[in-house]
Design a protein around this motif. Structure first.
Motif, PDB file in Angstrom:
ATOM      1  N   THR A 342     -10.146  -6.649   1.322  1.00  0.00           N
ATOM      2  CA  THR A 342      -9.554  -4.982   0.951  1.00  0.00           C
ATOM      3  C   THR A 342     -10.604  -3.947  -0.305  1.00  0.00           C
ATOM      4  N   ILE A 346     -12.808  -0.751   0.052  1.00  0.00           N
ATOM      5  CA  ILE A 346     -12.475   0.769  -0.756  1.00  0.00           C
ATOM      6  C   ILE A 346     -13.172   0.865  -0.856  1.00  0.00           C
ATOM      7  N   SER A 361     -12.065   8.118   4.318  1.00  0.00           N
ATOM      8  CA  SER A 361     -10.034   8.390   3.955  1.00  0.00           C
ATOM      9  C   SER A 361      -9.311   7.114   4.521  1.00  0.00           C
ATOM     10  N   PRO A 363      -6.305   4.943   6.109  1.00  0.00           N
ATOM     11  CA  PRO A 363      -4.243   4.904   5.971  1.00  0.00           C
ATOM     12  C   PRO A 363      -4.295   3.618   5.360  1.00  0.00           C
ATOM     13  N   ILE A 364      -3.063   3.768   4.690  1.00  0.00           N
ATOM     14  CA  ILE A 364      -2.539   2.798   4.381  1.00  0.00           C
ATOM     15  C   ILE A 364      -1.865   1.528   5.076  1.00  0.00           C
ATOM     16  N   ALA A 365      -1.373   2.991   6.604  1.00  0.00           N
ATOM     17  CA  ALA A 365      -0.844   1.391   7.822  1.00  0.00           C
ATOM     18  C   ALA A 365      -2.253   0.353   8.196  1.00  0.00           C
ATOM     19  N   ILE A 367      -4.111  -0.317   6.168  1.00  0.00           N
ATOM     20  CA  ILE A 367      -5.197  -1.504   4.553  1.00  0.00           C
ATOM     21  C   ILE A 367      -3.672  -2.734   4.461  1.00  0.00           C
ATOM     22  N   ALA A 368      -2.735  -2.071   5.025  1.00  0.00           N
ATOM     23  CA  ALA A 368      -1.206  -3.171   5.401  1.00  0.00           C
ATOM     24  C   ALA A 368      -1.173  -4.068   6.799  1.00  0.00           C
TER      25      ALA A 368
END
Length: 401
Positions: A342, A346, A361, A363-365, A367-368
């Motif tokens: 990850t 990034i 970009s 999204p945090i979702a 990555i999670a």
């Protein structure tokens, strides 16, 4: 077994052979980095495309002439004329402004510099519709239009081609052997989808009709198309409906096409979204391959550690404790690889953002989800080796040591 003790033992076992653990994680690292990078770059491409479309007029509609040969032949068509644009502006309540356009590729020259480029005869309303900004000078106004003044506004790229570093304001250029005075240079906007506003010359539509184009028809002054701005983004479809009804009534038939920029934006958003999903899914195959690698190495580890497993069982370790230890080792490998991948993904997305016009970009979702899938891969692919270890007979295991 105490969970903390189980984790400590798993970490100690994995760090005992750092090279093998690192190579085992490599598939997960590559998989996660690929997924994050593809999602981020896909999102950047979508944002870039939508922003470009937005810069050309978020509430813009285009009206083109079309030919109808449904009866087996191409019949005489009225086509779009100047009065159609005036009717659209006055009678379509959802329309904010409308600019008729007559365009043609013509030779433009200044001293020894000459080039063929697109010349557009239009009205001052085009500036608002297309979000055009003036860098130097002033755009022609209604007064210059009424007088059919021989004035021209140059795109930034065209001005550089003709004048290099010389200030073009006030200079005369030749368009189709007619002299035009340069009154403005537009701010550079860039090209998109084959349309380059920086390499265009704008002149009053009255001047274009009387001094350059010279075409006439029984219905009025023919035009190439009409550029329209709806009052806001919520009125784009209403404006398209009103324009269609109005022009169909005026022409007696539908011999034109109305295209909304909003429709392009929605289509682009859907297409780029599907492509991003496909790229992410393809990159996700690497996660599966990484999971297979983890299972393979863990199976080898079970074989190598048979004596250890037999000894632990002989002194009272339960099958559940053995199962938990190997599962924890698999999950640690997967999650660690996921986090490293990850971070690499990034970083790659950030580099793409610096080196290209894209605005990627992640999204945090996403990555999670990527890290969660990594942990899930470790859990799923670690079950088989862990069960094999838990089911070993301690007597046989010690006998084979």
């Amino acid at each position: 077994m105490n969970p903390i003790e189980c984790i400590k033992m798993a970490v100690a076992t994995l760090t005992a052979d750092k090279l093998r653990s690192s190579l085992t994680m490599l598939g997960i690292v590559i998989g996660n980095a690929s997924v994050i990078a593809m999602v981020g770059i896909g999102q950047g491409a979508q944002n870039y495309t939508l922003n470009k479309l937005d810069s050309f007029g978020p509430n813009r509609l285009l009206v083109f002439s079309s030919r109808d040969d449904s009866e087996g032949f191409i019949s005489e068509q009225r086509g779009l004329v100047l009065s159609d644009a005036e009717a659209v502006k006055k009678q379509a309540s959802a329309v904010k402004s409308a600019a008729p356009v007559i365009e043609n590729n013509l030779l433009i020259s200044y001293r020894n510099n000459q080039t063929y480029t697109q010349v557009k005869g239009t009205t001052p309303a085009l500036r608002e519709i297309r979000n055009l900004m003036v860098d130097r000078g002033r755009f022609f106004d209604a007064s210059l239009m009424r007088q059919s003044s021989p004035v021209v506004v140059l795109g930034a790229e065209l001005a550089e081609k003709l004048f290099d570093r010389e200030n073009p304001i006030g200079k005369d250029i030749q368009i189709k052997n007619t002299s035009f005075q340069v009154i403005a240079v537009m701010t550079a906007k860039g090209s998109f989808a084959g349309e380059n506003e920086d390499n265009v010359a704008y002149i009053p539509i009255t001047t274009m009709a009387t001094q350059i184009d010279g075409r006439r028809s029984a219905f009025g002054t023919p035009i190439s198309h009409i550029q329209v701005a709806a009052k806001d983004k919520h009125n784009v479809r209403v404006a398209a409906f009103q324009i269609t009804n109005l022009l169909t009534r005026l022409h007696g038939r539908k011999d034109f096409v109305v295209v909304a920029n909003k429709s392009f934006q929605e289509l682009v958003s859907q297409v780029t979204g599907v492509l991003s999903l496909m790229l992410g899914a393809i990159a996700g195959v690497s996660l599966f391959v990484g999971g297979v690698g983890i299972m393979n190495i863990m199976l080898v580890s079970v074989t190598e550690r048979t004596p250890e497993i037999g000894l632990r069982k002989a002194i009272g370790a339960t099958p559940q404790a053995i199962l938990a230890q190997f599962l924890v080792e698999s999950i640690i490998l997967s999650v660690s690889g996921g986090l490293i991948g990850t971070a690499i993904g990034i970083s790659g997305v950030a580099i793409v953002g610096v080196l290209t016009p894209l605005q990627p970009s992640v999204p945090i979702a996403a990555i999670a989800l990527a890290v969660g899938i990594s942990g899930g891969v470790g859990l799923i692919f670690g079950v088989v080796p862990a069960r094999r270890a838990a089911q070993l007979d301690p007597i046989i295991a010690l006998k084979n040591s």
